[in-house]
Design a protein around this motif. Structure first.
Motif, short mmCIF file in Angstrom:
data_model
loop_
_atom_site.label_atom_id
_atom_site.label_comp_id
_atom_site.label_asym_id
_atom_site.label_seq_id
_atom_site.Cartn_x
_atom_site.Cartn_y
_atom_site.Cartn_z
N THR A 84 -10.49 -0.45 0.42
CA THR A 84 -9.08 -0.32 0.76
C THR A 84 -8.27 -0.29 -0.53
OG1 THR A 84 -9.49 -1.57 2.78
CG2 THR A 84 -7.20 -1.29 2.13
N LEU A 105 0.66 5.57 0.38
CA LEU A 105 -0.08 6.77 0.76
C LEU A 105 0.62 7.96 0.15
CD1 LEU A 105 -2.15 8.38 2.46
CD2 LEU A 105 -0.50 8.30 4.33
N GLY A 144 -7.64 5.51 -4.29
CA GLY A 144 -8.69 6.10 -3.48
C GLY A 144 -8.30 7.50 -3.04
N ALA A 196 -8.89 10.41 0.09
CA ALA A 196 -9.36 10.69 1.45
C ALA A 196 -9.34 12.19 1.68
CB ALA A 196 -8.49 9.98 2.48
N ARG A 199 -14.49 7.58 2.68
CA ARG A 199 -13.72 6.64 1.87
C ARG A 199 -14.29 5.25 2.01
NH1 ARG A 199 -9.28 3.66 3.23
NH2 ARG A 199 -9.08 4.74 5.18
N LEU A 232 -3.61 5.35 -1.81
CA LEU A 232 -4.54 6.31 -1.21
C LEU A 232 -3.91 7.69 -1.27
CD1 LEU A 232 -7.18 6.80 0.35
CD2 LEU A 232 -5.89 6.38 2.45
N ARG A 264 0.83 -1.21 0.00
CA ARG A 264 0.00 0.00 0.00
C ARG A 264 0.86 1.25 0.00
NH1 ARG A 264 -4.47 0.78 3.78
NH2 ARG A 264 -5.23 2.05 2.08
#
Length: 159
Positions: free
Chosen positions: A100, A63, A89, A91, A97, A104, A61
């Protein structure tokens, strides 16, 4: 005149030579064990495209932090241009949101809300900070410690 980026498979947009060199330098340093890096490029040279390719290449993942809604939207858009199949995604404080996503894009303010943190602290293998000169701010530096990634890369513009 510098030739523009080329579109490849899956909608992938290629990097300009200097962006590819910067991406290679990040990768080589990461392989040498340098997990916290800072990249500085002049204004208008495509940092968003560079970190979009970086996020695409990283395992786990990712960010991407930005401090303004327009930068968050721009980053999400570029990620989708880089690879149409990426799970991206967003946020934002005013947006709920769902799911997963692997990548992100958001703000520290949105991701640090008590309601979100009450659901559990998210885990990211890589955190990319756009406009990294904001990183010393307590909200950002505290969040970077909280999320505890294995790799952090900050980008900022030189004037």
């Amino acid at each position: 005149m510098v030739p523009g980026p080329q579109v490849g498979p899956r909608g992938t947009i290629s990097l300009r030579d200097y962006q590819a060199e910067a991406l290679d330098a990040i990768r080589v340093a990461w392989q040498r064990g340098v997990k916290h890096q800072l990249v500085c490029l002049p204004t208008g040279t495509g940092k968003t495209m560079l970190f979009s390719h970086l996020a695409r290449q990283r395992m786990g993942r990712v960010l991407i932090l930005a401090h303004r809604d327009e930068l968050i939207q721009q980053a999400a858009s570029k990620l989708r241009e880089v690879d149409l199949l990426l799970s991206v995604g967003i946020a934002l404080q005013r947006r709920r949101r769902r799911g997963t996503p692997r990548i992100l894009v958001g703000s520290v303010q949105a991701l640090s809300q008590p309601k979100r943190l009450a659901k559990g602290t998210p885990s990211f293998g890589t955190i990319i900070v756009d406009e990294a000169h904001h990183s010393p701010a307590p909200a950002i530096s505290g969040s970077l410690l909280l999320w505890g990634p294995s790799s952090k890369t900050g980008l900022w513009s030189s004037e």
